[in-house]
Design an enzyme around this catalytic site. Structure first.
Site, PDB file in Angstrom:
ATOM      1  N   GLN A   1      -4.625  -1.308   9.493  1.00  0.00           N
ATOM      2  CA  GLN A   1      -4.526  -2.651   8.929  1.00  0.00           C
ATOM      3  C   GLN A   1      -5.113  -3.677   9.898  1.00  0.00           C
ATOM      4  O   GLN A   1      -4.829  -3.676  11.089  1.00  0.00           O
ATOM      5  CB  GLN A   1      -3.043  -2.971   8.619  1.00  0.00           C
TER       6      GLN A   1
ATOM      7  N   LYS B   1       0.846  -1.202   0.000  1.00  0.00           N
ATOM      8  CA  LYS B   1       0.000   0.000   0.000  1.00  0.00           C
ATOM      9  C   LYS B   1       0.883   1.255   0.000  1.00  0.00           C
ATOM     10  O   LYS B   1       0.634   2.205  -0.753  1.00  0.00           O
ATOM     11  CB  LYS B   1      -0.929   0.001   1.231  1.00  0.00           C
TER      12      LYS B   1
ATOM     13  N   ASP C   1     -11.167   2.760   3.543  1.00  0.00           N
ATOM     14  CA  ASP C   1     -11.457   1.324   3.459  1.00  0.00           C
ATOM     15  C   ASP C   1     -12.944   1.093   3.171  1.00  0.00           C
ATOM     16  O   ASP C   1     -13.328   0.015   2.719  1.00  0.00           O
ATOM     17  CB  ASP C   1     -11.143   0.648   4.808  1.00  0.00           C
TER      18      ASP C   1
HETATM   19  N1  GUN Z   1      -6.524  -6.694   6.126  1.00  0.00           N
HETATM   20  C1  GUN Z   1      -6.740  -7.493   5.028  1.00  0.00           C
HETATM   21  N2  GUN Z   1      -7.383  -6.800   4.069  1.00  0.00           N
HETATM   22  C2  GUN Z   1      -7.589  -5.554   4.549  1.00  0.00           C
HETATM   23  C3  GUN Z   1      -8.190  -4.377   4.007  1.00  0.00           C
HETATM   24  O1  GUN Z   1      -8.699  -4.327   2.887  1.00  0.00           O
HETATM   25  N3  GUN Z   1      -8.184  -3.278   4.826  1.00  0.00           N
HETATM   26  C4  GUN Z   1      -7.653  -3.302   6.079  1.00  0.00           C
HETATM   27  N4  GUN Z   1      -7.715  -2.184   6.800  1.00  0.00           N
HETATM   28  N5  GUN Z   1      -7.082  -4.369   6.601  1.00  0.00           N
HETATM   29  C5  GUN Z   1      -7.054  -5.488   5.837  1.00  0.00           C
END
Ligand code: GUN
Length: 297
Positions: free
Chosen positions: A98, A54, A121
């Site tokens: 996350q 990311k 998100d």
């Molecule tokens: N952990 C696994 N996929 C995601 C996601 O799309 N967003 C977040 N915040 N955590 C994750």
């Protein structure tokens, strides 16, 4: 005839180029640089790997990126205070915490503490409520469903009037994509059936689908005789089915028996390289959207 492969890797490249141009526009016209903070608690290897991707993508687009790594033993109160700080930081348009979080922290409380205006998100109940209302009410679409819809539309699959069957009812994928495909407008207007572990005759439902979206987390769940010939199949499953010692990487498999399914389907996403690459792309898109929304008086 074998199915056309819908490549998320290729679409990611196309969309990142589009988003790069959009960042240039918002910066040159408004002096605004989209800002994203990624908050990582602890050092879960999968989370470290997702977060670094990311960050790398955000940097490649010229974002203002803050990488905020916190120790495993941070308290819930400290994490909530940190989120509050970013909620009030005008240089930040998107806040990503996350998941998963350590067990001593209530993840729901943390996600609900993120300002809905910075919830890139798309997990906050305000944004899920807006998604349900649809149209102009929509603020941020959750990233994986948004990526799925983008793959379907850009592969040239007609959604209007189509029978869509969604397998799986998670808050992150199944429920939102089912709503999105049934909404009025581009990429929607479909007749949607949502099936899950409590459904009878799973195979019979799937066989009706012009567009089959599978997000069940069960490797190889969908057999070739569950697929209507010519259907578009979107496999959201990312199951670790082994470990490749040579590459030191996990071996991934989807929820669909890919090799068999591609002999029946019209179009199909692979795993890896299908839905996966789209999720981070849509996170970037949401962050840029948030920057634009924050410019409004
Ligand atoms: N952990 C696994 N996929 C995601 C996601 O799309 N967003 C977040 N915040 N955590 C994750």
């Amino acid at each position: 005839m074998t199915a056309e492969i819908i490549s998320g890797t290729a679409l990611r490249a196309t969309m990142l180029a589009e988003l790069h141009d959009e960042v240039t526009t918002i910066r040159s016209r408004h002096g605004c640089v989209p800002g994203l903070v990624t908050i990582l608690v602890g050092s879960n290897p999968a989370s470290v790997s997702y977060v670094s991707l990311k960050i790398k993508t955000a940097n490649s687009l010229g974002f203002h990126e803050i990488q905020d790594n916190q120790p495993e033993d941070i308290t819930e109160a400290e994490l909530l205070a940190l989120i509050d700080r970013y909620n009030n930081d005008p240089s930040i348009h998107g806040i990503l915490v996350q998941l998963p979080l350590p067990r001593h922290i209530d993840a729901t409380k943390v996600l609900y503490a993120i300002s809905p205006e910075k919830d890139v998100d798309g997990f906050h109940p305000v944004n899920l409520g807006r998604l349900l209302i649809g149209g102009k009410a929509v603020n941020f679409l959750p990233c994986t469903p948004a990526g799925i819809q983008e793959l379907i539309v850009r592969s040239g699959t007609e959604t209007s009037g189509a029978e869509v069957v969604v397998v799986g009812r998670s808050n992150i994928v199944g429920k939102p994509i089912a709503v999105m495909m049934g909404q009025k407008g581009k990429g929607g207007n479909a007749t949607v059936t949502l099936v899950h572990t409590g459904s009878r005759e799973l195979g019979a439902h799937c066989r009706r689908a012009d567009i089959l979206i599978v997000a069940a987390g069960v490797p190889g769940l969908v057999k070739p005789d569950w697929i209507k010939p010519g259907a578009t199949v979107i496999d959201v499953g990312v199951n670790r089915v082994g470990f490749n010692e040579e590459t030191s990487k996990p071996i991934l498999s989807g929820d669909v028996d890919f090799e068999a399914a591609r002999q029946v389907a019209g179009k199909i996403t692979p795993v890896p390289g299908g839905v996966g690459p789209m999720t981070i792309t849509m996170l970037m898109k949401n962050t840029i959207r948030s920057a634009w929304l924050h410019l409004r008086p």
